[in-house]
Scaffold this motif. Structure first.
Motif, PDB file in Angstrom:
ATOM      1  N   GLY A 112     -60.297  26.218  40.263  1.00 47.50           N
ATOM      2  CA  GLY A 112     -59.167  25.862  39.411  1.00 47.50           C
ATOM      3  C   GLY A 112     -59.256  24.469  38.825  1.00 47.50           C
ATOM      4  O   GLY A 112     -60.338  23.974  38.484  1.00 47.50           O
ATOM      5  N   SER A 113     -58.109  23.818  38.721  1.00 48.21           N
ATOM      6  CA  SER A 113     -58.017  22.488  38.124  1.00 48.21           C
ATOM      7  C   SER A 113     -57.332  21.530  39.077  1.00 48.21           C
ATOM      8  O   SER A 113     -56.654  21.938  40.025  1.00 48.21           O
ATOM      9  CB  SER A 113     -57.226  22.536  36.809  1.00 48.21           C
ATOM     10  N   GLY A 288     -61.781  31.461  36.208  1.00 50.53           N
ATOM     11  CA  GLY A 288     -60.563  30.665  36.216  1.00 50.53           C
ATOM     12  C   GLY A 288     -60.686  29.373  35.434  1.00 50.53           C
ATOM     13  O   GLY A 288     -61.551  29.218  34.559  1.00 50.53           O
ATOM     14  N   GLU A 289     -59.845  28.437  35.766  1.00 48.13           N
ATOM     15  CA  GLU A 289     -59.764  27.194  35.008  1.00 48.13           C
ATOM     16  C   GLU A 289     -61.013  26.330  35.139  1.00 48.13           C
ATOM     17  O   GLU A 289     -61.241  25.448  34.311  1.00 48.13           O
ATOM     18  CB  GLU A 289     -58.545  26.391  35.466  1.00 48.13           C
ATOM     19  N   CYS A 290     -61.810  26.567  36.169  1.00 47.16           N
ATOM     20  CA  CYS A 290     -63.016  25.754  36.353  1.00 47.16           C
ATOM     21  C   CYS A 290     -64.189  26.272  35.534  1.00 47.16           C
ATOM     22  O   CYS A 290     -65.211  25.596  35.414  1.00 47.16           O
ATOM     23  CB  CYS A 290     -63.394  25.693  37.832  1.00 47.16           C
ATOM     24  N   ALA A 291     -64.078  27.485  34.968  1.00 41.72           N
ATOM     25  CA  ALA A 291     -65.197  28.123  34.275  1.00 41.72           C
ATOM     26  C   ALA A 291     -65.172  27.808  32.779  1.00 41.72           C
ATOM     27  O   ALA A 291     -64.113  27.807  32.155  1.00 41.72           O
ATOM     28  CB  ALA A 291     -65.161  29.629  34.495  1.00 41.72           C
ATOM     29  N   GLN A 292     -66.344  27.571  32.222  1.00 44.38           N
ATOM     30  CA  GLN A 292     -66.500  27.326  30.787  1.00 44.38           C
ATOM     31  C   GLN A 292     -67.332  28.455  30.196  1.00 44.38           C
ATOM     32  O   GLN A 292     -68.493  28.639  30.549  1.00 44.38           O
ATOM     33  CB  GLN A 292     -67.186  25.979  30.552  1.00 44.38           C
ATOM     34  N   PRO A 303     -56.132  35.147  30.367  1.00 45.69           N
ATOM     35  CA  PRO A 303     -57.595  35.213  30.392  1.00 45.69           C
ATOM     36  C   PRO A 303     -58.179  35.039  31.784  1.00 45.69           C
ATOM     37  O   PRO A 303     -59.239  35.595  32.100  1.00 45.69           O
ATOM     38  CB  PRO A 303     -58.026  34.080  29.455  1.00 45.69           C
ATOM     39  N   LEU A 304     -57.504  34.288  32.655  1.00 46.70           N
ATOM     40  CA  LEU A 304     -57.994  34.114  34.020  1.00 46.70           C
ATOM     41  C   LEU A 304     -57.992  35.448  34.759  1.00 46.70           C
ATOM     42  O   LEU A 304     -58.958  35.808  35.445  1.00 46.70           O
ATOM     43  CB  LEU A 304     -57.128  33.094  34.772  1.00 46.70           C
ATOM     44  N   TRP A 305     -56.909  36.188  34.609  1.00 51.93           N
ATOM     45  CA  TRP A 305     -56.823  37.478  35.294  1.00 51.93           C
ATOM     46  C   TRP A 305     -57.724  38.516  34.635  1.00 51.93           C
ATOM     47  O   TRP A 305     -58.194  39.443  35.286  1.00 51.93           O
ATOM     48  CB  TRP A 305     -55.363  37.924  35.357  1.00 51.93           C
TER      49      TRP A 305
END
Length: 521
Positions: A112-113, A288-292, A303-305
């Motif tokens: 996540g963040s 999730g938020e950590c992925a680019q 988009p995370l789900w």
């Protein structure tokens, strides 16, 4: 039986836990020994509801999605309250303090963040901890600490006028504090809105009691007065705001420290391919938020789900070729009760793009469409929830727009009827967070889920931000009325034709050989 592989998931937040839910639902527990690391000491919860907890509208337990017992029931080994310390990719193991080590065949990073904390002087005490009276806003523990402090506070300054800051301000305003928002930008929510919409939102929120200060760079926290933990906040322009509570909500940053340590390819986030595997290690995935992905980071829950679902389909074998190609990002929000929907581009991107907008400051209404090749490329809708369903439908389906663009901004004019739940096609997406269509909601109703709560539980609609609940409720009510109407009808065959009659004995026709009922009664 084939030997199970070991699957380690770092992160028990909204992306990581959702992935495990999706995997288990597809038989993943029979394929993998699942181990999870969760930094917080409880099951996963809906982070979107934290502002409602802060406002007193929800209790902390209302946010829980899966309690600790759920993991045990599913055979999942969860290290709750344990932060993964480092990854050894050569040895395919994850380590944590206390001598914990877990080997893996596949690793999913969903860290996540973390809150972005700007360099504000005097924010930390001599031991390096955030000073009493100063808070970040990210976890349930943050939320509870803010609630406890707010009980004796009078005036709070929220640093940050983005969505997170406004949500924090909303909660504290509901608790009776005098709330000031100090925002570095020249208008609110500058990541999602354009300048006119941001200015109008400011005007609306000031009317609700918030004090908003723009172009303010927080420089330092001033010394306390009369025993209070903080005295105020000083800005770079020399102005000072006296307060006894400060909330720093200046945005978030992807949590990529573990990935960096392990030598994974990292830019702004952990770089992943369409199958969500890391570029330089096909046994390690990030969601999730950590992925680019393709140069983009995603902070919204939908988009995370979607990533969680796709990775679960892939690793369960349900669809080994499943891939994430990005999403058309749209979201419906309620900021302090103000309807707001944003999607796609907020400004013109090419000379051929078309812009259509309408502004009515007195009512706090602002509508803007960005049109590209006859289709909706983006929109901002502020203060008019009735327009949102039709515009969202046009955006989600990328359909050709009518020549009369005004018919989209003003349903019921220009030959376009206002869209209600009866008019929406079954493919229309009602819940953006969970990708739930009208058809899924109808099916849930027909499966015996007769209340809003039951339908939300069965479909997950309304369990994200909650903005879609009025539409979900309308569909549930519509379906109930339809079912009642059908149940009160007799379908009979008269002269070879089907004829409907109310199912009331003295109104239905007499039963004769020429009149034989073949339907409900």
């Amino acid at each position: 039986m084939l030997k199970k592989e070991r699957l380690v998931v770092i992160g028990n937040g909204m992306a990581g836990a959702r992935f495990v839910e999706e995997l288990v639902a597809r038989g993943g527990a029979e394929m993998y020994d699942i181990v999870m690391f969760g930094e917080e000491p409880h099951g996963n919860y809906n982070r979107i509801l934290l502002s409602s907890v802060l406002a007193g509208c929800h209790k902390p337990e209302d946010t829980l999605i899966n309690e600790l017992s759920w993991y045990e029931e599913q055979g999942i080994k969860l290290y709750s309250g344990v932060k993964a310390g480092w990854i050894d990719r050569m040895g395919a193991s994850v380590y944590a303090a206390g001598g914990i080590s877990e080997s893996y065949d596949k690793l999913v990073i969903a860290t996540g963040s973390t809150p972005f904390l700007p360099p504000i002087g005097n924010m930390y005490d001599e031991d390096g901890f955030m000073r009493d009276g100063v808070f970040s806003f990210r976890t349930l523990e943050d939320c509870q600490a803010m609630i406890d402090h707010a009980a004796s506070a009078r005036r709070v300054v929220v640093v940050g006028g983005g969505l997170l800051g406004l949500e924090a301000a909303r909660g504290l305003l509901e608790r009776g504090l005098e709330v000031h928002i100090a925002h570095l930008g020249d208008y609110l929510m500058n990541s999602q809105l354009d300048a006119p919409a941001g200015a109008m939102l400011k005007q609306t929120l000031e009317g609700l009691g918030l004090n908003i200060h723009l172009d303010k760079l927080a420089e330092s926290i001033t010394p306390p007065f009369a025993g209070a933990p903080v005295g105020g906040l000083k800005f770079k322009d020399g102005e000072e705001l006296e307060c006894d509570m400060i909330v720093v909500a200046a945005g978030v940053r992807p949590n990529i420290d573990l990935a960096k340590q392990s030598g994974l390819h990292v830019q702004h986030g952990i770089v992943v391919q369409d199958d969500l595997s890391c570029r330089n290690d096909r046994n390690v995935y990030a969601i999730g938020e950590c992925a680019q992905h393709r140069g983009k980071l995603f902070g919204l829950v939908a988009p995370l789900w979607e990533q969680a679902r796709i990775l679960a389909e892939q690793l369960s074998g349900e669809n080994p070729e499943a891939s994430f190609r990005g999403v058309r990002v749209s979201t419906k929000l309620k900021v302090l009760g103000v309807d707001l929907a944003v999607m796609g581009d907020k400004d013109l991107q090419t000379d051929e793009d078309e812009q259509v907008h309408y502004s009515e400051p007195a009512r706090g209404v602002y509508k803007k469409l960005i049109i590209r090749n006859g289709r909706l490329a983006g929109a901002i809708l502020l203060g008019d929830g009735l327009t949102t369903p039709g515009v969202l439908q046009a955006f989600d389906r990328s359909e050709l727009l009518p020549d009369n663009r005004a018919s989209l901004l003003f349903p019921g004019t220009g030959g376009a009827a206002q869209i209600d739940v009866a008019d929406l096609p079954e493919t229309a997406q009602v819940c953006n967070c969970n990708g739930v269509t009208k058809g899924r909601i109808i099916q849930a109703c027909q499966d015996g889920n007769g209340t809003l709560e039951a339908v939300c539980k069965a479909t997950r609609a309304g369990t994200g931000c909650g903005a879609c609940k009025p539409q979900v409720k309308a569909i549930v009510t519509f379906e109930a009325n339809q079912a009642a109407s059908q149940a009160a009808t007799v379908i009979s065959v008269i002269g070879g034709k089907k004829v409907a009659f109310p199912a009331i004995a003295d109104e239905a026709p007499a039963r004769t050989p020429e009149n034989v009922a073949v339907g409900r009664s």
